[in-house]
Scaffold this motif. Structure first.
Motif, PDB file in Angstrom:
ATOM      1  N   UNK A  33       9.505  10.961  -3.221  1.00  8.62           N
ATOM      2  CA  UNK A  33       8.728   9.916  -2.542  1.00  8.62           C
ATOM      3  C   UNK A  33       7.806   9.197  -3.518  1.00  8.62           C
ATOM      4  N   UNK A  34       7.193   9.959  -4.398  1.00 12.37           N
ATOM      5  CA  UNK A  34       6.310   9.369  -5.408  1.00 12.37           C
ATOM      6  C   UNK A  34       7.124   8.485  -6.356  1.00 12.37           C
ATOM      7  N   UNK A  38       6.761   4.501  -7.104  1.00 13.65           N
ATOM      8  CA  UNK A  38       6.469   3.998  -8.447  1.00 13.65           C
ATOM      9  C   UNK A  38       7.541   3.040  -8.954  1.00 13.65           C
ATOM     10  N   UNK A  39       8.769   3.207  -8.473  1.00 16.36           N
ATOM     11  CA  UNK A  39       9.854   2.330  -8.884  1.00 16.36           C
ATOM     12  C   UNK A  39       9.989   1.070  -8.044  1.00 16.36           C
ATOM     13  N   UNK A  40       9.123   0.911  -7.045  1.00 14.84           N
ATOM     14  CA  UNK A  40       9.208  -0.229  -6.143  1.00 14.84           C
ATOM     15  C   UNK A  40       7.995  -1.132  -6.384  1.00 14.84           C
ATOM     16  N   UNK A  41       8.207  -2.181  -7.192  1.00 10.16           N
ATOM     17  CA  UNK A  41       7.111  -3.083  -7.558  1.00 10.16           C
ATOM     18  C   UNK A  41       6.441  -3.711  -6.348  1.00 10.16           C
ATOM     19  N   UNK A  42       7.239  -4.118  -5.376  1.00 12.26           N
ATOM     20  CA  UNK A  42       6.690  -4.776  -4.187  1.00 12.26           C
ATOM     21  C   UNK A  42       5.754  -3.821  -3.426  1.00 12.26           C
ATOM     22  N   UNK A  43       6.188  -2.584  -3.233  1.00  6.40           N
ATOM     23  CA  UNK A  43       5.366  -1.602  -2.519  1.00  6.40           C
ATOM     24  C   UNK A  43       4.086  -1.299  -3.298  1.00  6.40           C
ATOM     25  N   UNK A  44       4.203  -1.148  -4.609  1.00  6.40           N
ATOM     26  CA  UNK A  44       3.029  -0.857  -5.443  1.00  6.40           C
ATOM     27  C   UNK A  44       2.018  -1.998  -5.384  1.00  6.40           C
ATOM     28  N   UNK A  45       2.500  -3.228  -5.492  1.00  8.64           N
ATOM     29  CA  UNK A  45       1.600  -4.383  -5.452  1.00  8.64           C
ATOM     30  C   UNK A  45       0.934  -4.515  -4.085  1.00  8.64           C
ATOM     31  N   UNK A  46       1.689  -4.272  -3.019  1.00  7.11           N
ATOM     32  CA  UNK A  46       1.128  -4.337  -1.672  1.00  7.11           C
ATOM     33  C   UNK A  46       0.044  -3.265  -1.521  1.00  7.11           C
ATOM     34  N   UNK A  84       3.440  -0.270   7.638  1.00  2.00           N
ATOM     35  CA  UNK A  84       4.802  -0.464   8.142  1.00  2.00           C
ATOM     36  C   UNK A  84       5.838  -0.219   7.045  1.00  2.00           C
ATOM     37  N   UNK A  85       5.368  -0.167   5.811  1.00  2.00           N
ATOM     38  CA  UNK A  85       6.254   0.024   4.667  1.00  2.00           C
ATOM     39  C   UNK A  85       6.500   1.526   4.477  1.00  2.00           C
ATOM     40  N   UNK A  86       7.707   1.969   4.776  1.00  2.24           N
ATOM     41  CA  UNK A  86       8.046   3.395   4.717  1.00  2.24           C
ATOM     42  C   UNK A  86       7.892   3.977   3.310  1.00  2.24           C
ATOM     43  N   UNK A  87       8.182   3.196   2.296  1.00  3.31           N
ATOM     44  CA  UNK A  87       8.023   3.671   0.915  1.00  3.31           C
ATOM     45  C   UNK A  87       6.549   4.012   0.661  1.00  3.31           C
ATOM     46  N   UNK A  89       4.137   4.632   3.039  1.00  8.10           N
ATOM     47  CA  UNK A  89       3.651   5.738   3.878  1.00  8.10           C
ATOM     48  C   UNK A  89       4.184   7.078   3.387  1.00  8.10           C
ATOM     49  N   UNK A  90       5.428   7.113   2.915  1.00 11.10           N
ATOM     50  CA  UNK A  90       5.961   8.354   2.345  1.00 11.10           C
ATOM     51  C   UNK A  90       5.197   8.749   1.082  1.00 11.10           C
ATOM     52  N   UNK A  91       4.856   7.758   0.273  1.00  9.19           N
ATOM     53  CA  UNK A  91       4.059   8.009  -0.927  1.00  9.19           C
ATOM     54  C   UNK A  91       2.687   8.563  -0.564  1.00  9.19           C
ATOM     55  N   UNK A  92       2.042   7.939   0.409  1.00  4.43           N
ATOM     56  CA  UNK A  92       0.707   8.378   0.803  1.00  4.43           C
ATOM     57  C   UNK A  92       0.738   9.812   1.341  1.00  4.43           C
ATOM     58  N   UNK A  93       1.738  10.134   2.128  1.00 12.80           N
ATOM     59  CA  UNK A  93       1.882  11.494   2.657  1.00 12.80           C
ATOM     60  C   UNK A  93       2.161  12.479   1.519  1.00 12.80           C
ATOM     61  N   UNK A  94       3.001  12.087   0.585  1.00 15.00           N
ATOM     62  CA  UNK A  94       3.304  12.947  -0.560  1.00 15.00           C
ATOM     63  C   UNK A  94       2.036  13.207  -1.377  1.00 15.00           C
ATOM     64  N   UNK A  95       1.251  12.162  -1.600  1.00 21.23           N
ATOM     65  CA  UNK A  95      -0.003  12.330  -2.341  1.00 21.23           C
ATOM     66  C   UNK A  95      -0.936  13.306  -1.630  1.00 21.23           C
ATOM     67  N   UNK A  96      -1.059  13.172  -0.309  1.00 20.53           N
ATOM     68  CA  UNK A  96      -1.911  14.098   0.463  1.00 20.53           C
ATOM     69  C   UNK A  96      -1.422  15.534   0.333  1.00 20.53           C
ATOM     70  N   UNK A  97      -0.121  15.723   0.461  1.00 21.26           N
ATOM     71  CA  UNK A  97       0.454  17.073   0.379  1.00 21.26           C
ATOM     72  C   UNK A  97       0.244  17.672  -1.015  1.00 21.26           C
TER      73      UNK A  97
END
Length: 142
Positions: A33-34, A38-46, A84-87, A89-97
């Motif tokens: 998930x991380x 990290x590989x998704x520029x659009x998600x990172x910028x958002x 709404x961006x699953x990439x 939200x999955x990253x945020x959950x992974x970071x918390x875990x």
């Protein structure tokens, strides 16, 4: 010999723990998930944009500047779109875990060093002011 020398028993056991962590399937899923984020520029910028905007609003508020409804509304809208961006939200959950895992291991090792023995559940309860801290979500979890 130093307790933290590469050939010490403590370092060997630490490396074993680290191996166990990276071999765990749930850990691999969190890492994926991380990496996907990290590989998704659009998600990172958002994510970065919303985070920076939130920091700006916090700074304004701490400085005594009253936030306008337009500022708050724009931030909330951007935040809702981010969530709404699953990439993301999955990253945020992974970071918390991952942070929770790191804190739990740190607490366990810290109590061991403090107590001079392996801590038991009662030690964690005492260290948390009467709460064992295993539940998350604001409850005690004991």
């Amino acid at each position: 010999m130093s307790l933290i020398a590469d050939d010490s028993t403590i370092m060997a056991k630490t490396k074993d723990l680290c191996s166990s962590i990276v071999e765990e399937s749930e850990f691999k899923t969190l890492q994926e998930s991380v990496e996907k984020f990290l590989g998704n520029d659009e998600a990172r910028l958002q994510y970065q944009s919303v985070h920076e905007r939130g920091e700006e609003l916090n700074h304004k508020q701490r400085s005594g500047v009253e936030l306008s409804e337009a500022d708050i509304s724009a931030f909330e809208e951007a935040r809702e779109e981010l969530l709404k961006n699953e990439v993301v939200t999955n990253f945020m959950e992974a970071q918390r875990e991952l942070q929770t895992l790191q804190m739990a291991i740190g607490k366990y090792v810290g109590l061991t060093l403090e107590l001079g023995r392996v801590p038991d559940e009662e030690d964690f309860v005492a260290a948390n002011g009467g709460c064992c801290g295993g539940g998350g979500g604001g409850g005690c979890g004991c």
